[in-house]
Design a protein around this motif. Structure first.
Motif, PDB file in Angstrom:
ATOM      1  N   GLU A 230      29.870 -20.594  25.621  1.00  0.00           N
ATOM      2  CA  GLU A 230      29.631 -19.316  24.960  1.00  0.00           C
ATOM      3  C   GLU A 230      28.157 -18.940  25.022  1.00  0.00           C
ATOM      4  O   GLU A 230      27.276 -19.819  25.067  1.00  0.00           O
TER       5      GLU A 230
ATOM      6  N   ARG B 299      38.338  -9.339  29.323  1.00  0.00           N
ATOM      7  CA  ARG B 299      38.108 -10.459  30.234  1.00  0.00           C
ATOM      8  C   ARG B 299      37.837  -9.957  31.644  1.00  0.00           C
ATOM      9  O   ARG B 299      38.331  -8.889  32.035  1.00  0.00           O
TER      10      ARG B 299
ATOM     11  N   ARG C 276      34.233 -23.227  32.867  1.00  0.00           N
ATOM     12  CA  ARG C 276      33.592 -24.057  33.886  1.00  0.00           C
ATOM     13  C   ARG C 276      34.541 -25.174  34.281  1.00  0.00           C
ATOM     14  O   ARG C 276      35.127 -25.827  33.432  1.00  0.00           O
TER      15      ARG C 276
ATOM     16  N   LYS D 168      35.184 -13.524  37.253  1.00  0.00           N
ATOM     17  CA  LYS D 168      34.038 -14.247  36.707  1.00  0.00           C
ATOM     18  C   LYS D 168      34.461 -15.385  35.783  1.00  0.00           C
ATOM     19  O   LYS D 168      33.602 -16.159  35.347  1.00  0.00           O
ATOM     20  N   GLY D 169      35.744 -15.473  35.466  1.00  0.00           N
ATOM     21  CA  GLY D 169      36.207 -16.506  34.546  1.00  0.00           C
ATOM     22  C   GLY D 169      35.610 -16.343  33.162  1.00  0.00           C
ATOM     23  O   GLY D 169      35.386 -17.334  32.460  1.00  0.00           O
ATOM     24  N   THR D 170      35.362 -15.107  32.758  1.00  0.00           N
ATOM     25  CA  THR D 170      34.646 -14.842  31.518  1.00  0.00           C
ATOM     26  C   THR D 170      35.442 -13.928  30.601  1.00  0.00           C
ATOM     27  O   THR D 170      36.066 -12.969  31.054  1.00  0.00           O
TER      28      THR D 170
ATOM     29  N   TYR E 298      34.946 -11.693  26.966  1.00  0.00           N
ATOM     30  CA  TYR E 298      33.905 -11.076  26.150  1.00  0.00           C
ATOM     31  C   TYR E 298      34.452 -10.712  24.774  1.00  0.00           C
ATOM     32  O   TYR E 298      35.640 -10.440  24.608  1.00  0.00           O
TER      33      TYR E 298
ATOM     34  N   SER F  68      29.935 -13.821  25.155  1.00  0.00           N
ATOM     35  CA  SER F  68      30.594 -14.179  26.409  1.00  0.00           C
ATOM     36  C   SER F  68      31.093 -15.608  26.331  1.00  0.00           C
ATOM     37  O   SER F  68      30.477 -16.452  25.675  1.00  0.00           O
ATOM     38  N   CYS F  69      32.187 -15.869  27.004  1.00  0.00           N
ATOM     39  CA  CYS F  69      32.758 -17.212  27.092  1.00  0.00           C
ATOM     40  C   CYS F  69      33.173 -17.421  28.541  1.00  0.00           C
ATOM     41  O   CYS F  69      34.063 -16.728  29.041  1.00  0.00           O
ATOM     42  N   THR F  70      32.527 -18.375  29.193  1.00  0.00           N
ATOM     43  CA  THR F  70      32.778 -18.619  30.614  1.00  0.00           C
ATOM     44  C   THR F  70      33.430 -19.975  30.810  1.00  0.00           C
ATOM     45  O   THR F  70      32.959 -20.982  30.267  1.00  0.00           O
TER      46      THR F  70
END
Length: 118
Positions: free
Chosen positions: A6, A71, A25, A75-77, A79, A21-23
């Motif tokens: 985050e 989302r 991984r 980007k795999g993110t 918001y 944001s939350c990405t």
């Protein structure tokens, strides 16, 4: 390593806005429902909002009309746009996903702090 990261927290005055944001991984989150939670000091963890893999969104009553989850799959993110912030929104915000169906992993981020001053 599978993890959620985050960012975007900070300190704002009441009435202000922030976007978290939350990405993802280490894994592809396209098929995962993604969830935002928050925990204020001395209080229980509270669900804030969710977005399904198909883009369906849900919100807690306390944030409905003020927060927007979205989302970006490439980007795999995910918001969380937070408007009209109030002191009671002060909390550690974290994102989470749970394995099931086509979602391969469970993960929870360490969180990002949001502080709203009156």
């Amino acid at each position: 390593q599978v993890q959620l990261e985050e960012s975007g927290g900070g300190s704002v005055a009441a009435g202000g806005s922030l976007t978290l944001s939350c990405t993802a991984r280490g894994f592809t989150s396209d098929n995962c429902g993604m969830h935002w939670y928050r925990q204020a000091a001395g209080k229980q963890r509270e669900w804030v909002s969710s977005i399904s893999s198909a883009g369906r969104t849900t919100y807690a009553d306390s944030v409905k009309g003020r927060f927007t989850i979205s989302r970006d799959k490439p980007k795999g993110t995910v918001y969380l746009r937070m408007n009209s912030l109030q002191p009671e929104d002060t909390a550690l915000y974290s994102c989470e996903t749970r394995s099931g169906g086509l979602c391969p992993f469970s993960a929870r981020g360490q969180g990002t702090q949001v502080t709203v001053s009156s």
